[in-house]
Design an enzyme around this catalytic site. Structure first.
Site, short mmCIF file in Angstrom:
data_model
loop_
_atom_site.label_atom_id
_atom_site.label_comp_id
_atom_site.label_asym_id
_atom_site.label_seq_id
_atom_site.Cartn_x
_atom_site.Cartn_y
_atom_site.Cartn_z
N PHE A 12 0.98 -1.30 0.03
CA PHE A 12 0.20 0.08 0.10
C PHE A 12 0.72 1.24 -0.01
O PHE A 12 0.92 2.02 -0.93
CB PHE A 12 -0.85 -0.05 1.34
CG PHE A 12 -1.42 1.15 1.70
CD1 PHE A 12 -2.16 2.13 0.84
CD2 PHE A 12 -1.28 1.55 3.10
CE1 PHE A 12 -2.58 3.27 1.29
CE2 PHE A 12 -1.84 2.76 3.53
CZ PHE A 12 -2.52 3.88 2.82
N PHE A 35 3.93 -10.84 -0.30
CA PHE A 35 3.31 -11.34 0.91
C PHE A 35 1.82 -10.67 0.97
O PHE A 35 0.77 -11.22 1.01
CB PHE A 35 3.90 -11.46 2.13
CG PHE A 35 3.30 -12.03 3.38
CD1 PHE A 35 2.90 -13.26 3.33
CD2 PHE A 35 3.05 -11.08 4.63
CE1 PHE A 35 2.37 -13.79 4.49
CE2 PHE A 35 2.43 -11.72 5.69
CZ PHE A 35 1.80 -12.92 5.58
N THR A 36 1.90 -9.28 1.09
CA THR A 36 0.63 -8.65 1.20
C THR A 36 0.61 -7.42 -0.23
O THR A 36 -0.47 -6.80 -0.27
CB THR A 36 0.43 -7.69 2.21
OG1 THR A 36 1.58 -7.13 2.74
CG2 THR A 36 0.13 -8.74 3.54
N LYS A 91 11.33 -12.17 11.56
CA LYS A 91 12.39 -12.40 10.62
C LYS A 91 12.49 -11.23 9.67
O LYS A 91 13.57 -10.92 9.54
CB LYS A 91 12.21 -13.85 9.75
CG LYS A 91 12.58 -15.07 10.74
CD LYS A 91 12.42 -16.30 9.68
CE LYS A 91 12.86 -17.40 10.47
NZ LYS A 91 12.55 -18.77 9.49
N GLY A 102 22.98 -4.07 5.62
CA GLY A 102 24.12 -4.62 5.09
C GLY A 102 24.23 -4.04 3.44
O GLY A 102 25.36 -3.64 2.88
N TYR A 145 5.13 -8.35 15.85
CA TYR A 145 5.08 -6.97 15.08
C TYR A 145 5.89 -5.75 15.86
O TYR A 145 6.66 -5.00 15.46
CB TYR A 145 3.67 -6.44 14.51
CG TYR A 145 3.72 -5.06 13.56
CD1 TYR A 145 4.21 -5.05 12.42
CD2 TYR A 145 3.10 -3.95 14.25
CE1 TYR A 145 4.04 -3.97 11.57
CE2 TYR A 145 3.07 -2.80 13.45
CZ TYR A 145 3.50 -2.91 12.15
OH TYR A 145 3.50 -1.68 11.13
P1 NAD Z 1 1.57 -3.64 3.33
O1 NAD Z 1 1.34 -4.96 4.04
O2 NAD Z 1 0.42 -3.07 2.27
O3 NAD Z 1 2.92 -3.47 2.58
C1 NAD Z 1 4.17 -4.42 2.98
C2 NAD Z 1 4.75 -4.90 1.71
O4 NAD Z 1 5.87 -5.47 2.20
C3 NAD Z 1 4.05 -5.62 0.89
O5 NAD Z 1 3.97 -5.47 -0.38
C4 NAD Z 1 4.68 -7.11 1.22
O6 NAD Z 1 4.34 -8.07 0.25
C5 NAD Z 1 6.07 -6.73 1.46
N1 NAD Z 1 6.80 -7.66 2.29
C6 NAD Z 1 6.32 -8.09 3.50
N2 NAD Z 1 7.33 -8.97 3.86
C7 NAD Z 1 8.12 -8.81 2.98
C8 NAD Z 1 9.51 -9.71 3.22
N3 NAD Z 1 10.05 -10.40 3.86
N4 NAD Z 1 10.52 -9.53 1.80
C9 NAD Z 1 9.95 -8.33 0.75
N5 NAD Z 1 8.61 -7.84 0.88
C10 NAD Z 1 7.94 -8.14 2.15
O7 NAD Z 1 1.66 -2.61 4.55
P2 NAD Z 1 1.78 -0.82 4.31
O8 NAD Z 1 0.72 -0.29 5.08
O9 NAD Z 1 2.09 -0.42 3.01
O10 NAD Z 1 3.22 -0.80 5.28
C11 NAD Z 1 4.34 -0.48 4.62
C12 NAD Z 1 5.47 -0.19 5.86
O11 NAD Z 1 4.99 0.87 6.42
C13 NAD Z 1 5.25 -1.66 6.86
O12 NAD Z 1 6.91 -1.47 7.33
C14 NAD Z 1 4.76 -1.15 8.06
O13 NAD Z 1 5.02 -1.54 9.32
C15 NAD Z 1 4.99 0.40 8.00
N6 NAD Z 1 3.92 1.13 8.61
C16 NAD Z 1 2.58 1.26 8.02
C17 NAD Z 1 1.59 1.87 8.88
C18 NAD Z 1 0.01 2.15 8.14
O14 NAD Z 1 -0.50 2.54 8.88
N7 NAD Z 1 -0.09 1.84 7.00
C19 NAD Z 1 1.69 2.34 10.10
C20 NAD Z 1 3.00 2.37 10.53
C21 NAD Z 1 4.00 1.54 9.87
#
Ligand code: NAD
Ligand code: UDP
Length: 312
Positions: A12, A35-36, A91, A102, A145
């Site tokens: 997202f 994954f998402t 992980k 890295g 998380y």
């Molecule tokens: P999201 O789930 O839409 O996006 C996460 C993305 O990371 C996905 O495309 C998923 O496929 C990818 N991903 C997950 N594990 C992975 C891995 N091991 N290797 C490669 N890709 C991987 O969530 P988002 O809302 O877009 O969040 C993005 C980041 O922002 C996250 O780190 C989240 O913790 C942080 N965040 C988001 C919010 C929010 O409200 N949306 C708030 C605080 C922090």
């Protein structure tokens, strides 16, 4: 023009960030394991010579030279998704973060960590300031998380102190917008989809718990401003909208804006669900000259229109 890597770039937030960076004239490498994230989120960038997608899980090392900046966003963010495979979530925030650090080290690249308001846990001070160390359950269902993200901040700081890496840490508060998955599980997309489908609106608990909702465009602007700060400004810095709403107020807003006939139903509150959350954004205002500009009602209308569009 810079070469910028975005991990989690098909998610997202990541897809909006990649789009903005490409539009600003940068070469963007998007790493994602889907994954998402989805191909649909980045379909509009396919074929663009300034955009490259690499199907990669950050738990595995990634070797590449010529990278100037890294935004580390890879990590599922919805409680439903991060609890689906809790061990993998940890992980991603530890082994995966070490791999991204890295990569930054070998490239001499600047690296930004997408941290979260969850590192404050169920906060005992309100609003939350960056100097607050939080109130986090280390052994609960959200811990994979919350503690994962806390460890990621620790790793960033240690790579900075030990290896002189240029790092940036932002603590993102609840963000919503277009390209959230209809089954994402987070509250804004859940309520909007339920309202549009005339289904019951599921409030967990009493609905008196609060959150502060930030629209995606405001967040992307802040991420770019944070990356552009002087090297000696590390953060952590809160990025969020300080307007606070109860979940019941949010449900009522969504019903009013969609004109839905949905009824509100109350379901059990998930474990360790924080009771209140609102960012103090004094630091972001001062250091980034930034504050959110999109009101909840306006952002909700955009999301409602997005979910009204037919999906393939
Ligand atoms: P999201 O789930 O839409 O996006 C996460 C993305 O990371 C996905 O495309 C998923 O496929 C990818 N991903 C997950 N594990 C992975 C891995 N091991 N290797 C490669 N890709 C991987 O969530 P988002 O809302 O877009 O969040 C993005 C980041 O922002 C996250 O780190 C989240 O913790 C942080 N965040 C988001 C919010 C929010 O409200 N949306 C708030 C605080 C922090
Ligand atoms: N929530 C809710 N109904 C839903 C989804 C979430 O009442 O269908 C509540 C949830 O219990 C929490 C708040 O909305 O109190 C925000 O939940 P979300 O999962 O969006 O984010 P987080 O809890 O991580 O802030």
């Amino acid at each position: 023009m810079k070469t910028i890597l975005v991990s989690g770039g098909a998610g997202f937030i990541g897809s909006h960030l990649c789009t903005r960076l490409v539009n600003d004239g940068h070469y963007v490498i998007c790493l994602d394991n889907f994954f998402t994230g989805t191909r649909m989120n980045i379909a509009h960038l396919k074929g663009n010579p300034m955009f490259e997608f690499v199907h990669h899980d950050i738990e595995q090392p990634y070797y590449r030279s010529g990278i100037d900046e890294i935004y580390n966003l890879a990590c599922p963010a919805s409680p439903v998704h991060y609890q689906f495979d809790a061990i993998k979530t940890i992980k991603t925030s530890t082994i995966g973060v070490i791999n991204m650090l890295g990569l930054a080290k070998s490239n001499g690249a600047k690296i930004l960590q997408a941290s979260t308001s969850e590192i404050y846990g169920d906060p005992t001070i309100h609003p939350q300031v960056e100097s607050y160390w939080g109130n986090v359950n280390p052994i609960g269902y959200r811990s994979c998380y919350d503690e994962g993200k806390r460890c990621a901040e620790t790793l960033f700081m240690d790579y900075h102190r030990q290896n002189n890496l240029t790092i940036k840490i932002v603590r993102i508060f609840n963000t919503y917008g277009t390209r959230m998955l209809p089954d994402d599980g987070r509250v804004v997309s859940n309520f909007v989809v339920q309202a549009l489908q005339q289904k019951d609106i599921t409030i967990y608990g009493t609905g008196k718990q609060t959150r502060s909702f930030q629209y995606i465009d405001d967040l992307v602007e802040a991420l770019l401003r944070m990356m552009a700060t002087e090297n000696d400004f590390i953060g952590p810095v809160n990025i969020g909208n300080p307007e606070e709403f109860s979940i019941l107020e949010l449900a009522e807003k969504v019903i009013a804006l969609t004109g839905s006939k949905s009824k509100i139903v109350f379901e059990p509150l998930p474990y360790d669900d924080p009771k209140q959350r609102r960012p103090d954004i004094t630091l972001a205002k001062e250091k980034l000259n930034w504050q959110p500009s999109i009101k909840l009602d306006d952002g909700l209308v955009r999301v409602i229109n997005y979910f009204k569009e037919p999906r393939i």
